[in-house]
Design a protein around this motif. Structure first.
Motif, PDB file in Angstrom:
ATOM      1  N   ASP A 230       0.850  -1.203   0.000  1.00 45.29           N
ATOM      2  CA  ASP A 230       0.000   0.000   0.000  1.00 45.29           C
ATOM      3  C   ASP A 230       0.879   1.245   0.000  1.00 45.29           C
ATOM      4  OD1 ASP A 230      -2.205  -1.651   0.292  1.00 45.29           O
ATOM      5  OD2 ASP A 230      -2.215  -1.480   2.487  1.00 45.29           O
ATOM      6  N   SER A 341       1.121   2.389   7.732  1.00 41.58           N
ATOM      7  CA  SER A 341       0.502   1.637   6.624  1.00 41.58           C
ATOM      8  C   SER A 341       0.986   0.203   6.613  1.00 41.58           C
ATOM      9  CB  SER A 341       0.834   2.295   5.289  1.00 41.58           C
ATOM     10  OG  SER A 341       0.310   3.585   5.281  1.00 41.58           O
ATOM     11  N   HIS A 358      -1.276  -4.359   7.994  1.00 41.36           N
ATOM     12  CA  HIS A 358      -1.005  -5.223   6.835  1.00 41.36           C
ATOM     13  C   HIS A 358      -0.304  -4.467   5.713  1.00 41.36           C
ATOM     14  CE1 HIS A 358      -3.019  -8.841   8.216  1.00 41.36           C
ATOM     15  NE2 HIS A 358      -3.824  -8.008   8.862  1.00 41.36           N
ATOM     16  N   THR A 363      -5.297  -0.185   3.672  1.00 38.50           N
ATOM     17  CA  THR A 363      -5.618   0.673   4.829  1.00 38.50           C
ATOM     18  C   THR A 363      -4.342   1.105   5.558  1.00 38.50           C
ATOM     19  OG1 THR A 363      -5.672  -0.998   6.583  1.00 38.50           O
ATOM     20  CG2 THR A 363      -7.655  -0.783   5.241  1.00 38.50           C
TER      21      THR A 363
END
Ligand SMILES: Nc1ncnc2c1ncn2[C@@H]1O[C@H](COP(=O)(O)OP(=O)(O)OP(=O)(O)O)[C@@H](O)[C@H]1O
Ligand SMILES: CCCCCCCCCCCCC/C=C/[C@@H](O)[C@H](CO)NC(C)=O
Ligand SMILES: [Ca+2]
Length: 492
Positions: A230, A341, A358, A363
């Motif tokens: 992410d 993050s 994660h 997210t």
């Protein structure tokens, strides 16, 4: 003779044929693709396989074993290898920061990594950076990316940040996406990035591999691992500021970074020095945090699950794409506002700032540390290094979010009252603070944001998570076997 040894084909680094005539062994050119021409039907082929061996604490090493088999079986192995290694990189673009961490980047690459790449038949173009942002700008404007299967970053989190800024920017421009618009969905980058850790914190490497060891990282690159990641985009008033993949921290971590940047000469120890200083200083900051909670996800920041190889985070993102929801707002006085993050695990804190975060679930975990006593803040900090839950304290709250905004209290509007404040307004703000807190005398109204180890130039920010925007040559942290073999010689 009779000894059984199995090696997964996906973890073979190279195969070399052995000549056994006259009892002497001879190497070929090292390429596993080369097939030895043989005469006669019942010839047996001896070959040595270089493969990945797992050691303690997620470290990988090269090991070798020699097998014999029929020529036909050997040909079959080569065919199998050819098919199963299609996702491995063959040409890599390598950037080395010679000044990161303890200034060992060049030596680490030349001594520990380059020989492994050669052995695996990988060709490289190496650039030793000459100034800050050299790698970023080269990737943005010059690099012939079509020639490569991946980019390798030799350095720390700051160097990695340069690489992703170059790659993400270049990808958006190539795809016609405007990086200045916080509302635009960014295009994912196709080239994978490998991190050879040679920095001070190496949090991104540690949190995605489980260790900060150059040989382990080189082996993950060679076997062609792929781990999506992410990325948060950070904007101020519709103006792009930076991307972040690990920590966005205001208050404590922002202050630690600002202070430590002036002490780069101390090397990695600068973070300990500044950490202690900022803990004693105990500044808090007022402001408003608004966030969009992540809906429909598996897991919370408080649960016991951990981001592990091939588990939750991959499918939680795929099955629960960005969902709309209600914004929530919290106003208050904070010692720290952190958005993690990923877990942000690093040697200093092996479980990280948000242990259940994660790598690729789309997210970020928003951690709010409200004003509290020094003693309580110390309890929170110390729990980063123990088994106790660092969020199980009354002055802490943590939310898993897709987007958040922050506005410092003294910004009258969301316009330009930022770090470049006029002296006049500065004085007014300081006197206001000091009226509220006579004991502090000179508490500043603003901290700054630590964005993956870089200081942001604005304090009012709008942050959005772009799930799985980039990919690493990694596989996430593998579940450790219940009993690690302590007698393993490479365990030391
Ligand atoms: N040749 C160079 N000269 C000066 N600075 C450089 C050069 N190449 C890269 N940099 C900058 O050096 C900074 C620090 O590098 P790096 O992240 O590798 O090490 P670090 O700060 O010690 O480690 P960490 O980020 O893990 O704490 C980066 O922000 C990068 O932009
Ligand atoms: C008084 C005891 C203190 C113990 C505190 C331990 C907490 C350590 C947590 C460290 C988290 C580091 C997160 C990583 C952030 C990186 O992005 C950044 C760049 O390398 N590093 C830092 C230090 O800002
Ligand atoms: Ca995440």
């Amino acid at each position: 003779s009779g000894v059984c040894h199995s090696v997964p084909v996906s973890e073979i680094i190279s195969v070399r044929e052995e000549e056994e005539e006259n009892g002497s062994r001879q190497r070929d050119d090292g390429s596993w693709k080369k097939i030895r021409e043989r005469e006669g039907k019942d010839c047996r082929q001896a070959f040595t396989v270089l493969y990945v061996e797992r050691c303690r604490q997620h470290r990988w090493r090269c090991a070798e074993v020699t097998f014999t088999c029929s020529d036909e079986a050997f040909l079959l192995l080569l065919l199998l290898l050819f098919v199963s290694t299609a996702s491995r990189p063959k040409h890599l673009l390598v950037y080395i920061n010679p000044y990161g961490g303890k200034r060992q980047g060049k030596r680490i690459y030349e001594q520990k990594v380059a020989p492994l790449f050669t052995q695996a038949g990988i060709s490289t173009s190496v650039i030793v950076t000459e100034y800050a942002n050299h790698a970023r700008d080269h990737l943005k404007m010059e690099a012939e990316l079509k020639k490569f299967d991946g980019v390798v970053c030799v350095g720390g989190d700051g160097m990695f940040s340069e690489i992703i800024h170059g790659l993400i920017w270049r990808t958006q421009i190539d795809c016609g996406v405007d990086p200045n618009s916080p509302e635009e969905a960014l295009s994912p980058c196709s080239l994978r990035i490998g991190i050879i850790p040679a920095g001070s914190t190496d949090c991104i490497c540690f949190a995605s591999v489980g260790t900060n060891d150059p040989v382990t990282s080189a082996l993950h690159i060679i076997v062609g691992d792929s781990q999506p990641l992410d990325v948060c985009s950070v904007h101020h008033n519709n103006m792009f500021l930076r991307y972040s993949v690990s920590l966005l921290g205001y208050g404590f971590y922002g202050d630690v970074l600002s202070d430590s940047e002036r002490k780069r000469w101390m090397g990695p120890a600068r973070y300990d020095f500044s950490g202690l200083k900022m803990f004693l200083t105990h500044h808090y900051y007022e402001g408003t945090v608004s966030y969009l909670p992540a809906k429909g996800i598996i897991g919370t920041p408080r649960d016991a699950t951990r981001c592990r190889s091939g588990q939750i985070c991959l499918f939680s993102f795929v099955f629960h794409p960005e969902s709309s929801g209600e914004w929530r707002t919290i106003r208050g006085k904070f010692l720290a506002i952190n958005a993690a993050s990923m877990s942000c695990a690093c040697p200093r804190s092996p479980k990280g700032l948000s242990p259940a975060a994660h790598l690729a679930d789309g997210t970020t975990d928003l951690i709010l540390v409200r004003k509290c006593s020094r003693f309580n803040f110390l309890r929170h900090l110390l729990r980063h290094t123990s088994k106790d839950d660092q969020f199980d304290l009354t002055f802490i709250e943590v939310h898993r979010v897709r987007r958040f905004r922050f506005m410092p209290r003294h910004c009258q509007s969301d316009s330009d009252l930022e770090l470049d404040l006029h002296e006049n307004s500065k004085r007014q703000i300081f006197s206001q603070i000091c009226k509220d807190h006579p004991a502090c005398g000179c508490a500043p109204a603003y901290s700054s944001w630590n964005c993956d180890g870089e200081i942001l130039t604005h304090t009012g920010i709008d942050v959005r998570v772009h799930g799985q925007l980039i990919k690493l040559f990694a596989r996430g942290i593998e579940e450790l076997p219940v009993f690690e073999d302590l007698s393993n010689p490479c365990a030391i």
